[in-house]
Design an enzyme around this catalytic site. Structure first.
Site, PDB file in Angstrom:
ATOM      1  N   HIS A 114      -6.132   1.530 -12.791  1.00 32.36           N
ATOM      2  CA  HIS A 114      -5.756   2.230 -14.032  1.00 32.36           C
ATOM      3  C   HIS A 114      -6.207   3.689 -13.984  1.00 32.36           C
ATOM      4  O   HIS A 114      -5.768   4.494 -14.798  1.00 32.36           O
ATOM      5  CB  HIS A 114      -6.280   1.494 -15.258  1.00 32.36           C
ATOM      6  CG  HIS A 114      -5.414   0.311 -15.604  1.00 32.36           C
ATOM      7  ND1 HIS A 114      -5.541  -0.909 -15.000  1.00 32.36           N
ATOM      8  CD2 HIS A 114      -4.352   0.194 -16.455  1.00 32.36           C
ATOM      9  CE1 HIS A 114      -4.625  -1.741 -15.472  1.00 32.36           C
ATOM     10  NE2 HIS A 114      -3.881  -1.095 -16.351  1.00 32.36           N
ATOM     11  N   ARG A 124      -7.090 -10.822 -13.542  1.00 29.27           N
ATOM     12  CA  ARG A 124      -5.981 -11.760 -13.722  1.00 29.27           C
ATOM     13  C   ARG A 124      -6.435 -13.110 -14.275  1.00 29.27           C
ATOM     14  O   ARG A 124      -6.048 -14.165 -13.789  1.00 29.27           O
ATOM     15  CB  ARG A 124      -5.270 -11.990 -12.385  1.00 29.27           C
ATOM     16  CG  ARG A 124      -4.549 -10.756 -11.883  1.00 29.27           C
ATOM     17  CD  ARG A 124      -3.883 -10.976 -10.559  1.00 29.27           C
ATOM     18  NE  ARG A 124      -2.809 -10.005 -10.355  1.00 29.27           N
ATOM     19  CZ  ARG A 124      -2.112  -9.900  -9.235  1.00 29.27           C
ATOM     20  NH1 ARG A 124      -2.352 -10.699  -8.227  1.00 29.27           N
ATOM     21  NH2 ARG A 124      -1.153  -9.016  -9.130  1.00 29.27           N
ATOM     22  N   HIS A 146       0.815  -1.213   0.000  1.00 32.34           N
ATOM     23  CA  HIS A 146       0.000   0.000   0.000  1.00 32.34           C
ATOM     24  C   HIS A 146       0.852   1.267   0.000  1.00 32.34           C
ATOM     25  O   HIS A 146       0.630   2.145  -0.828  1.00 32.34           O
ATOM     26  CB  HIS A 146      -1.074   0.024   1.082  1.00 32.34           C
ATOM     27  CG  HIS A 146      -2.034   1.115   0.737  1.00 32.34           C
ATOM     28  ND1 HIS A 146      -2.953   0.991  -0.281  1.00 32.34           N
ATOM     29  CD2 HIS A 146      -2.116   2.398   1.148  1.00 32.34           C
ATOM     30  CE1 HIS A 146      -3.587   2.152  -0.449  1.00 32.34           C
ATOM     31  NE2 HIS A 146      -3.093   3.016   0.396  1.00 32.34           N
ATOM     32  N   TYR A 187       1.672   5.139  -2.612  1.00 29.76           N
ATOM     33  CA  TYR A 187       1.957   6.547  -2.291  1.00 29.76           C
ATOM     34  C   TYR A 187       3.372   6.930  -2.713  1.00 29.76           C
ATOM     35  O   TYR A 187       3.641   8.102  -2.984  1.00 29.76           O
ATOM     36  CB  TYR A 187       1.668   6.831  -0.809  1.00 29.76           C
ATOM     37  CG  TYR A 187       0.192   6.690  -0.596  1.00 29.76           C
ATOM     38  CD1 TYR A 187      -0.679   7.653  -1.086  1.00 29.76           C
ATOM     39  CD2 TYR A 187      -0.354   5.545  -0.023  1.00 29.76           C
ATOM     40  CE1 TYR A 187      -2.045   7.488  -1.005  1.00 29.76           C
ATOM     41  CE2 TYR A 187      -1.720   5.374   0.068  1.00 29.76           C
ATOM     42  CZ  TYR A 187      -2.559   6.343  -0.427  1.00 29.76           C
ATOM     43  OH  TYR A 187      -3.910   6.183  -0.365  1.00 29.76           O
TER      44      TYR A 187
HETATM   45 FE1  HAS Z   1      -5.996   1.936  -4.386  1.00 27.88          FE
HETATM   46  C1  HAS Z   1      -6.273  -1.489  -4.680  1.00 27.88           C
HETATM   47  C2  HAS Z   1      -8.097   1.899  -1.704  1.00 27.88           C
HETATM   48  C3  HAS Z   1      -5.525   5.327  -3.953  1.00 27.88           C
HETATM   49  C4  HAS Z   1      -3.362   1.851  -6.602  1.00 27.88           C
HETATM   50  N1  HAS Z   1      -5.026   0.467  -5.464  1.00 27.88           N
HETATM   51  C5  HAS Z   1      -5.317  -0.872  -5.458  1.00 27.88           C
HETATM   52  C6  HAS Z   1      -4.427  -1.544  -6.355  1.00 27.88           C
HETATM   53  C7  HAS Z   1      -3.569  -0.601  -6.870  1.00 27.88           C
HETATM   54  C8  HAS Z   1      -3.969   0.665  -6.307  1.00 27.88           C
HETATM   55  C9  HAS Z   1      -2.414  -0.829  -7.835  1.00 27.88           C
HETATM   56  O1  HAS Z   1      -9.141  -0.168   0.268  1.00 27.88           O
HETATM   57  C10 HAS Z   1      -4.453  -3.038  -6.699  1.00 27.88           C
HETATM   58  C11 HAS Z   1      -3.462  -3.827  -5.918  1.00 27.88           C
HETATM   59  C12 HAS Z   1      -3.515  -5.270  -6.352  1.00 27.88           C
HETATM   60  O2  HAS Z   1      -2.871  -5.612  -7.349  1.00 27.88           O
HETATM   61  O3  HAS Z   1      -4.240  -6.057  -5.719  1.00 27.88           O
HETATM   62  N2  HAS Z   1      -6.724   3.350  -3.109  1.00 27.88           N
HETATM   63  C13 HAS Z   1      -7.596   3.126  -2.107  1.00 27.88           C
HETATM   64  C14 HAS Z   1      -7.908   4.388  -1.460  1.00 27.88           C
HETATM   65  C15 HAS Z   1      -7.195   5.362  -2.112  1.00 27.88           C
HETATM   66  C16 HAS Z   1      -6.435   4.690  -3.129  1.00 27.88           C
HETATM   67  C17 HAS Z   1      -8.847   4.616  -0.319  1.00 27.88           C
HETATM   68  N3  HAS Z   1      -4.716   3.327  -5.145  1.00 27.88           N
HETATM   69  C18 HAS Z   1      -4.682   4.656  -4.816  1.00 27.88           C
HETATM   70  C19 HAS Z   1      -3.593   5.296  -5.515  1.00 27.88           C
HETATM   71  C20 HAS Z   1      -2.981   4.310  -6.257  1.00 27.88           C
HETATM   72  C21 HAS Z   1      -3.707   3.084  -6.010  1.00 27.88           C
HETATM   73  C22 HAS Z   1      -3.246   6.767  -5.396  1.00 27.88           C
HETATM   74  C23 HAS Z   1      -1.799   4.367  -7.164  1.00 27.88           C
HETATM   75  C24 HAS Z   1      -0.993   5.360  -7.220  1.00 27.88           C
HETATM   76  N4  HAS Z   1      -7.016   0.493  -3.414  1.00 27.88           N
HETATM   77  C25 HAS Z   1      -7.760   0.676  -2.298  1.00 27.88           C
HETATM   78  C26 HAS Z   1      -8.203  -0.634  -1.787  1.00 27.88           C
HETATM   79  C27 HAS Z   1      -7.673  -1.599  -2.622  1.00 27.88           C
HETATM   80  C28 HAS Z   1      -6.932  -0.867  -3.646  1.00 27.88           C
HETATM   81  C29 HAS Z   1      -9.025  -0.902  -0.610  1.00 27.88           C
HETATM   82  C30 HAS Z   1      -7.793  -3.133  -2.489  1.00 27.88           C
HETATM   83  C31 HAS Z   1      -8.979  -3.635  -3.185  1.00 27.88           C
HETATM   84  C32 HAS Z   1      -9.018  -5.140  -3.223  1.00 27.88           C
HETATM   85  O4  HAS Z   1     -10.033  -5.700  -2.781  1.00 27.88           O
HETATM   86  O5  HAS Z   1      -8.081  -5.792  -3.701  1.00 27.88           O
HETATM   87  C33 HAS Z   1      -7.177   6.846  -1.749  1.00 27.88           C
HETATM   88  O6  HAS Z   1      -5.867   7.259  -1.438  1.00 27.88           O
HETATM   89  C34 HAS Z   1      -7.741   7.718  -2.824  1.00 27.88           C
HETATM   90  C35 HAS Z   1      -7.815   9.173  -2.388  1.00 27.88           C
HETATM   91  C36 HAS Z   1      -7.996  10.049  -3.578  1.00 27.88           C
HETATM   92  C37 HAS Z   1      -8.967  10.955  -3.726  1.00 27.88           C
HETATM   93  C38 HAS Z   1      -9.037  11.746  -5.020  1.00 27.88           C
HETATM   94  C39 HAS Z   1      -8.579  13.193  -4.861  1.00 27.88           C
HETATM   95  C40 HAS Z   1      -8.694  13.872  -6.179  1.00 27.88           C
HETATM   96  C41 HAS Z   1      -7.738  14.676  -6.722  1.00 27.88           C
HETATM   97  C42 HAS Z   1      -7.986  15.254  -8.091  1.00 27.88           C
HETATM   98  C43 HAS Z   1      -8.644  16.635  -8.008  1.00 27.88           C
HETATM   99  C44 HAS Z   1      -8.882  17.157  -9.373  1.00 27.88           C
HETATM  100  C45 HAS Z   1      -8.855  18.466  -9.722  1.00 27.88           C
HETATM  101  C46 HAS Z   1      -8.983  18.848 -11.149  1.00 27.88           C
HETATM  102  C47 HAS Z   1      -8.581  19.554  -8.773  1.00 27.88           C
HETATM  103  C48 HAS Z   1      -9.992  11.203  -2.709  1.00 27.88           C
HETATM  104  C49 HAS Z   1      -6.493  15.077  -6.023  1.00 27.88           C
HETATM  105  C50 HAS Z   1     -10.393  18.818 -11.586  1.00 27.88           C
HETATM  106  C51 HAS Z   1     -10.378  19.329 -12.971  1.00 27.88           C
HETATM  107  C52 HAS Z   1     -11.436  19.377 -13.778  1.00 27.88           C
HETATM  108  C53 HAS Z   1     -11.292  19.997 -15.133  1.00 27.88           C
HETATM  109  C54 HAS Z   1     -12.761  18.819 -13.366  1.00 27.88           C
END
Ligand code: HAS
Length: 561
Positions: free
Chosen positions: A374, A436, A218, A222
């Site tokens: 992705h 997978r 995990h 980050y």
């Molecule tokens: Fe995840 C599984 C929970 C973030 C990558 N994650 C994965 C796996 C990968 C991965 C590779 O709780 C699969 C692993 C495997 O092979 O089994 N993930 C989360 C949570 C977050 C999260 C709570 N993950 C990431 C990030 C990754 C990543 C970052 C890669 C860099 N994830 C999980 C969980 C699993 C999981 C479970 C396991 C599931 C399972 O059952 O196997 C949080 O950190 C996300 C927080 C992010 C936000 C978004 C903020 C938005 C932003 C953009 C703002 C946009 C603007 C522009 C300002 C709340 C910053 C707007 C513009 C316009 C023009 C509209």
């Protein structure tokens, strides 16, 4: 101050070698959607097995590319912002070890002796050279932190009372997280996997390995994200024509990710036996806290973009969005970062779904999970790396970005492709389509008793998206190769290369985010509290030692040597 010439050469190698590998990594990605849609109904294509290709896809794109980019960006930013020369011996050693480790791992993958997917957890078993290669790669990636620390301490002595530049805080946070995360996986590899693969032990405690892996896995995400957050906080506001809305928000995000990245890997193991539901629940709650720095980032970057857009004449509650330089060829890097942010909105929301203990039961091990990642690692991270690499390579070589219109098109094409691809996978995941799995052999094969015609639409939507992503990568490489082949720009040759960084709009000076020490100490304590009880339970349980397996066979294999 111009970066040392030797450091420039090292940075170029660290960017170009993994990018060359990405051509293979992406090729295997495109093959994945073709296999899964049942267009190829075979166990292999062009001499590469399905799971072998999937392993190469994950290891190259998610581990090799990301780690090299973090090191290269770190060298450039630390040297530039601290106005210091870096140890060329240290940088060269790090690069050499990482290259050697990557070559050893790749050789085992391509010779079919390490078909263990990028998570490499047992009972899948690889050749010892694969595991030793991983260890060498990781040790190589530790070196930069230990090179930068004395440089930073000297800078602090020479600049008493001055705030550490934000980019430096971000790069140190990246490598502190990496250092903490890689210790448990180093233990897993050295104590469990290497002796097992050498045939010195008969089996492995799989639950312990998986827990140690996710203790690393995990924070790994980050480690991927932090360098891109450094680019969002320190470069994007300037590229948009404005300032960073809050300097404190950046520092708090980086420090809090040191604290919160590690102690929550059990959310990948909600479905695993042998770990109490209480500890899964506690780490599930901790997972929700790690969302906070990302929500803060969303608000801060949106405010910074609004400030920039209003400065360009933008008005109204939302109409100011129109004034941002989405398609500006001179400012092509903006498009890579903004597209990544838009994708990440959806990656983040679906992460919150995964982290919810009960909802996770619906999506775990289905196609939903690769759809989520992705939109994270293949969204903001990959686009940040593509854009950042093109920027650094052309900047260091003093060359223009040729075909800048094509360069701007790449992130939009990639974003469209990723949304379509992930849309298909989300739909399939909700209908139970597994991740997978070589679906073409069974579920997508009308002659198979397992045929699932209701998965046809989702896999074919995924196929269309994957092909568009493949096209975007090809266009990117056309731009990159043509730019490298172009002549140097006379005007650029006169100027030292610098990474353009934003000034803060609010430059708060808050004691809590001035030093790393309390954050690192709290992070270590939290890790011990979150992991000691579940690891104690696992080691006291009477789990059988598992023999080795290959992913395509239910029969245990003998030691692979
Ligand atoms: Fe995840 C599984 C929970 C973030 C990558 N994650 C994965 C796996 C990968 C991965 C590779 O709780 C699969 C692993 C495997 O092979 O089994 N993930 C989360 C949570 C977050 C999260 C709570 N993950 C990431 C990030 C990754 C990543 C970052 C890669 C860099 N994830 C999980 C969980 C699993 C999981 C479970 C396991 C599931 C399972 O059952 O196997 C949080 O950190 C996300 C927080 C992010 C936000 C978004 C903020 C938005 C932003 C953009 C703002 C946009 C603007 C522009 C300002 C709340 C910053 C707007 C513009 C316009 C023009 C509209």
């Amino acid at each position: 101050m111009e970066l040392q010439k030797s450091l420039q050469r090292i940075i170029l190698v660290e960017l170009l070698v993994p990018l060359a590998l990405v051509l293979f990594g992406s090729f295997h990605g495109v093959l994945q959607v073709i296999f899964r849609a049942g267009v190829i109904r075979a166990t292999s294509f062009a001499g590469i097995e399905y799971y072998q290709g999937l392993t190469a896809h994950g290891v190259i794109n998610a581990i090799v590319l990301t780690a090299f980019f973090a090191v290269a960006l770190g060298h450039a930013l630390i040297s530039q912002e601290l106005k210091s020369r870096l140890s060329i011996f240290g940088a060269g050693l790090s690069m050499g070890l990482m290259l050697l480790g990557a070559v050893m791992a790749a050789a085992m993958i391509y010779t079919g002796q390490a078909t263990v997917l990028y998570t490499f957890y047992p009972p899948l078993k690889a050749h010892p050279i694969f595991y030793v290669g991983l260890v060498i790669f990781i040790v190589g990636s530790w070196v930069p932190l230990y090179m930068w620390v004395p440089v930073y301490l000297r800078w602090r002595r020479e600049n008493p009372g001055k705030k550490t530049p934000l980019a430096v805080v971000g790069m140190f946070a990246t490598f502190i997280v990496w250092q903490m995360a890689t210790l448990p996986v180093a233990f897993e590899v050295l104590v469990q996997l290497v002796p097992w693969s050498l045939g010195w032990t008969a089996g492995v405690n799989v639950v312990l390995s998986r827990t140690l892996f996710w203790f690393f896995g995990h924070p790994l995400v980050y480690f991927w994200l932090l360098p891109i957050y450094v680019m969002y906080y320190t470069m994007l506001p300037r590229l948009a024509g404005g300032k960073l809305f809050s300097d404190f928000a950046g520092r708090f995000t980086f420090m809090s990710l040191i604290l919160l990245s590690c102690p929550l890997g059990l959310h990948h193991q909600f479905a695993d036996p042998g770990i109490s539901t209480a500890w899964k629940g506690i780490q599930g709650v901790l997972t929700m806290t790690v969302v906070i720095p990302s929500l803060l980032t969303a608000c801060t970057i949106a405010a910074s973009l609004e400030f920039a857009a209003r400065g360009r004449g933008g008005t109204g509650l939302f109409a100011w969005w129109r004034k941002l330089p989405y398609f500006d060829r001179e400012n092509w890097l903006f498009s890579y970062l903004i597209c990544g942010l838009v994708i990440f909105l959806f990656g983040g929301i679906t992460g919150i779904v995964n982290a919810s203990y009960n909802l996770n039961n619906v999506v775990h091990n289905t196609a939903w999970i690769p759809a989520h990642f992705h939109l994270t690692v293949a969204g903001p991270i990959f686009l940040g790396i593509l854009g950042g690499s093109l920027f650094l390579i052309t900047g260091l070589l003093k060359k223009p970005v040729v075909a800048s219109g094509m360069a701007v098109a790449v992130p939009y094409l990639w974003m469209g492709g990723t949304f379509i691809f992930s849309g298909g996978l989300f739909l399939g995941g909700l209908r139970g389509e597994p991740r997978r799995t070589n679906l073409g052999l069974t579920y997508l094969n009308p002659t198979s008793p397992s045929y699932r015609p209701d998965w046809w639409i989702s896999t074919h939507v995924g196929l269309v998206g994957g092909l568009i992503m493949g096209l975007a990568i090809l266009i990117y490489f056309v731009v990159l190769i043509r730019s490298i082949a172009a002549s140097r720009e006379a005007a650029r040759e006169q100027e030292p290369f610098t990474i353009p960084l934003s000034e803060p709009y609010h430059d708060e000076d808050i004691a809590a985010v001035r030093t790393f020490t309390p954050w690192v100490a709290a992070a270590v304590l939290l890790c011990v509290l979150a992991y000691y009880p579940p690891i104690r339970d696992i080691t006291k349980s009477n789990f059988k030692q598992a023999p080795g397996y290959k992913p395509d066979s239910p029969v245990a294999v003998e030691t692979i040597r």
